[in-house]
Structures are given as C-alpha cells and as structure tokens.
Design an enzyme around this catalytic site. Structure first.
Site, PDB file in Angstrom:
ATOM      1  N   LYS A  90       0.826  -1.221   0.000  1.00  0.00           N
ATOM      2  CA  LYS A  90       0.000   0.000   0.000  1.00  0.00           C
ATOM      3  C   LYS A  90       0.854   1.262   0.000  1.00  0.00           C
ATOM      4  O   LYS A  90       0.328   2.365  -0.093  1.00  0.00           O
ATOM      5  CB  LYS A  90      -0.914   0.036   1.231  1.00  0.00           C
ATOM      6  CG  LYS A  90      -1.971  -1.044   1.253  1.00  0.00           C
ATOM      7  CD  LYS A  90      -2.952  -0.855   2.403  1.00  0.00           C
ATOM      8  CE  LYS A  90      -2.376  -1.166   3.745  1.00  0.00           C
ATOM      9  NZ  LYS A  90      -3.379  -1.100   4.837  1.00  0.00           N
ATOM     10  N   LYS A 135       2.597   2.248   2.566  1.00  0.00           N
ATOM     11  CA  LYS A 135       2.331   2.827   3.881  1.00  0.00           C
ATOM     12  C   LYS A 135       3.296   2.216   4.890  1.00  0.00           C
ATOM     13  O   LYS A 135       3.308   1.006   5.095  1.00  0.00           O
ATOM     14  CB  LYS A 135       0.882   2.479   4.252  1.00  0.00           C
ATOM     15  CG  LYS A 135       0.331   3.148   5.455  1.00  0.00           C
ATOM     16  CD  LYS A 135      -1.143   2.774   5.594  1.00  0.00           C
ATOM     17  CE  LYS A 135      -1.809   3.635   6.630  1.00  0.00           C
ATOM     18  NZ  LYS A 135      -3.236   3.325   6.752  1.00  0.00           N
TER      19      LYS A 135
END
Length: 128
Positions: free
Chosen positions: A44, A46
């Site tokens: 992601k 992240k």
C-alpha cells in the site's frame, strides 16, 4: 452472537482508534480486527512505526477487541466475512462508499471519525 469486523493498520495507537474500536464493539458481541501486515502495508506504500507483532499485541490488550487476524491483501474481506460468519463490517467514514459491495455479505457501517486526531496528524506534529 452478533459478530463485527474492522480493518486497519492501527499504527501509533491513539484515542481515536480506541473510540472507533469501542463503537464497533457496541454494534455486536464479538469484535475481530483485521490488522494490516507489514508486507501489506509495503504494498500500500504505507510505513508503520511498530511492527505487525507489536501492533497486534497492543490491539489484543484493548478490552473491546476479541480477536486479531492478519490483513494480507485488499481481496480478503469477503472471504473473512464468510469464513468468520461476520454480521457487521465497520470502517471509519473516511472510507465511505468504498466497501459498499460487502453489503452482499453483511451490514456495512461507516462510523464518524474522531475529530482532531489521526495518525497522520500525530506524525505531522512530531515533525514540527
């Protein structure tokens, strides 16, 4: 027994997370949290300050949380719902409309986020 599930990274755990988990638990008898793995967070784009195992330990210590499972990919939500016999899927309203297709499997509820707190705002404030 009414079962509820929510998903997230839950990094830099704060009172907004606690209030979300409390409100999610109030919707049923059993709350499962699907926690993004370190590998899934990387996909992601992240990053998380704490590892999956550390974040899992913190979530398991919260009285509203009955079970923590790994979230490994975007596609697993319908499978989790069916496998765990989930009645209610809960997410913050910043995701409103993004998981409506799960209504084919269970109720979908978007809870209002706690104002003035987020992991992003904490990270921004710490950078000064």
């Amino acid at each position: 027994m009414k079962k509820v599930i929510t998903y997230g990274t839950f990094d830099l755990l704060h009172y907004g997370h606690i209030l979300l988990l409390k409100r999610a638990k109030e919707l049923g008898d059993h709350l499962t949290v699907a926690l993004s793995t370190d590998e899934f967070n990387a996909i992601k784009g992240k990053g998380a300050y704490f590892s999956y195992e550390e974040r899992k330990m913190m979530l398991e210590a919260i009285r509203y949380v009955d079970q923590v499972i790994p979230e490994c990919n975007w596609e697993q939500k319908p499978l989790d719902i069916m496998k765990l016999d989930i009645d209610v899927f809960v997410m913050g309203n910043d995701w409103e409309g993004k998981f409506d297709e799960l209504r084919d499997y269970c109720d979908v509820i978007y809870l209002t986020r706690t104002p003035d707190i987020s992991t992003t705002s904490i990270k921004t404030n710490l950078k000064g």
